[in-house]
Design an enzyme around this catalytic site. Structure first.
Site, PDB file in Angstrom:
ATOM      1  N   ASN A 221       0.861  -1.186   0.000  1.00 24.55           N
ATOM      2  CA  ASN A 221       0.000   0.000   0.000  1.00 24.55           C
ATOM      3  C   ASN A 221       0.904   1.246   0.000  1.00 24.55           C
ATOM      4  O   ASN A 221       1.603   1.524   0.985  1.00 24.55           O
ATOM      5  CB  ASN A 221      -0.884  -0.071   1.262  1.00 24.55           C
TER       6      ASN A 221
ATOM      7  N   ASP B 256      -0.935  -3.415  10.303  1.00 22.05           N
ATOM      8  CA  ASP B 256      -2.311  -3.748   9.946  1.00 22.05           C
ATOM      9  C   ASP B 256      -3.189  -2.739  10.655  1.00 22.05           C
ATOM     10  O   ASP B 256      -3.017  -2.465  11.840  1.00 22.05           O
ATOM     11  CB  ASP B 256      -2.699  -5.174  10.338  1.00 22.05           C
TER      12      ASP B 256
ATOM     13  N   GLY C 204      -7.148   6.239   1.780  1.00 23.90           N
ATOM     14  CA  GLY C 204      -8.198   5.417   2.386  1.00 23.90           C
ATOM     15  C   GLY C 204      -9.393   6.236   2.856  1.00 23.90           C
ATOM     16  O   GLY C 204      -9.952   7.036   2.097  1.00 23.90           O
TER      17      GLY C 204
ATOM     18  N   LYS D 143      -0.986  15.147  10.784  1.00 27.13           N
ATOM     19  CA  LYS D 143      -1.615  13.823  10.909  1.00 27.13           C
ATOM     20  C   LYS D 143      -0.622  12.851  11.539  1.00 27.13           C
ATOM     21  O   LYS D 143      -0.968  12.067  12.416  1.00 27.13           O
ATOM     22  CB  LYS D 143      -2.079  13.311   9.540  1.00 27.13           C
TER      23      LYS D 143
ATOM     24  N   HIS E  52      -3.183   7.027  14.660  1.00 27.34           N
ATOM     25  CA  HIS E  52      -3.056   5.693  15.242  1.00 27.34           C
ATOM     26  C   HIS E  52      -1.689   5.094  14.913  1.00 27.34           C
ATOM     27  O   HIS E  52      -1.046   4.471  15.743  1.00 27.34           O
ATOM     28  CB  HIS E  52      -4.175   4.797  14.703  1.00 27.34           C
TER      29      HIS E  52
HETATM   30  P1  IMP Z   1      -4.686  -3.241   5.672  1.00 23.42           P
HETATM   31  O1  IMP Z   1      -4.067  -2.888   6.991  1.00 23.42           O
HETATM   32  O2  IMP Z   1      -3.698  -3.245   4.568  1.00 23.42           O
HETATM   33  O3  IMP Z   1      -5.521  -4.458   5.770  1.00 23.42           O
HETATM   34  O4  IMP Z   1      -5.652  -2.062   5.256  1.00 23.42           O
HETATM   35  C1  IMP Z   1      -6.299  -1.269   6.175  1.00 23.42           C
HETATM   36  C2  IMP Z   1      -7.050  -0.182   5.479  1.00 23.42           C
HETATM   37  O5  IMP Z   1      -7.495   0.705   6.500  1.00 23.42           O
HETATM   38  C3  IMP Z   1      -6.223   0.675   4.564  1.00 23.42           C
HETATM   39  O6  IMP Z   1      -6.158   0.189   3.259  1.00 23.42           O
HETATM   40  C4  IMP Z   1      -6.967   2.017   4.630  1.00 23.42           C
HETATM   41  O7  IMP Z   1      -8.024   2.070   3.754  1.00 23.42           O
HETATM   42  C5  IMP Z   1      -7.545   2.016   6.023  1.00 23.42           C
HETATM   43  N1  IMP Z   1      -6.685   2.866   6.815  1.00 23.42           N
HETATM   44  C6  IMP Z   1      -5.695   2.494   7.644  1.00 23.42           C
HETATM   45  N2  IMP Z   1      -5.063   3.557   8.152  1.00 23.42           N
HETATM   46  C7  IMP Z   1      -5.655   4.628   7.583  1.00 23.42           C
HETATM   47  C8  IMP Z   1      -5.407   6.022   7.682  1.00 23.42           C
HETATM   48  O8  IMP Z   1      -4.505   6.516   8.356  1.00 23.42           O
HETATM   49  N3  IMP Z   1      -6.232   6.784   6.960  1.00 23.42           N
HETATM   50  C9  IMP Z   1      -7.230   6.305   6.168  1.00 23.42           C
HETATM   51  N4  IMP Z   1      -7.469   5.023   6.028  1.00 23.42           N
HETATM   52  C10 IMP Z   1      -6.692   4.182   6.727  1.00 23.42           C
END
Ligand code: IMP
Length: 201
Positions: free
Chosen positions: A15, A74, A161, A183, A188
């Site tokens: 990502n 994650d 995201g 930010k 988080h």
């Molecule tokens: P994964 O951890 O790759 O399974 O994806 C978690 C998803 O949560 C990401 O693709 C984002 O869409 C969303 N996400 C995680 N952190 C953020 C952030 O800081 N801002 C916006 N979306 C987030």
């Protein structure tokens, strides 16, 4: 606990938004991050039911595949009125046959919230678990959260995201309207990173 030495580290993510943020957070520590995508490492299936399980799956796969210490994130959006959904399935809600569509994902969350009535509780938080895995199998986990609420329609074009619909507590702007440096100070991911830095660097 074992310390993280200056030198190469694999960011176990494909990502680009996350890779960019993690690079910025690691920049001051002499760590040389390369992404799993740049090394051509495969993306493992995220079969866990918690952020920690999925972070460990990704970190282990990259550490084993590269022989270099690997860091995985994650994370996801947890909406109180939806029982914590989309949670570990946050990215899945964006999946389409043509790739991920974040506008669609934000719309899905909003539709489910609106279905619960106009006075629905719009509280939500982003959660992040960081997993570090050394090639010999040792692991470490760090967690962070940022509380806030969801707004509609989406606002701002920074970040990635679900940033355009998330307003962190104590702010009026969405994460997509707040400058990245700001930010990075309150997110988080930043909180989980502070834990990591205190323990390992
Ligand atoms: P994964 O951890 O790759 O399974 O994806 C978690 C998803 O949560 C990401 O693709 C984002 O869409 C969303 N996400 C995680 N952190 C953020 C952030 O800081 N801002 C916006 N979306 C987030």
């Amino acid at each position: 606990m074992r310390k993280l030495q200056p030198g190469p580290l694999v960011i176990a993510s494909h990502n680009q938004g996350k890779v960019r943020e993690i690079r910025a957070l690691l920049a001051p520590f002499g760590i040389e991050p390369v992404s799993a995508g740049d090394l051509g490492l495969p993306e493992p299936e995220e079969t866990g039911t918690t952020f920690a399980e999925n972070a460990l799956i990704k970190a282990r796969a990259s550490a084993e595949g590269s022989g270099i210490v690997a860091l995985a994130d994650d994370s996801g959006l947890c909406v109180d009125a939806l029982g914590g959904a989309p949670g570990v399935y946050t990215a899945d809600w964006a999946e389409t046959p043509e790739g991920r569509d974040w506008g669609l994902a934000m719309r899905k969350v909003e539709d489910r919230l609106e279905a619960l009535g106009s006075d629905v509780d719009r509280s939500a938080h982003f959660a992040c678990t960081l997993a570090l895995c050394w090639p010999d199998g040792e692991t470490a986990l760090f967690e962070g959260q940022v509380a806030g609420h969801l707004t509609w329609p989406p606002r701002g074009d920074l970040g990635f995201g679900y940033d355009p619909v998330f307003v962190p507590e104590g702010h009026d702007q969405t994460f997509a309207e707040i400058e990245p440096e700001k930010k990075h100070a309150i997110s988080h991911r930043a909180e989980a990173f502070r834990e990591l830095v205190n323990a390992l660097l």
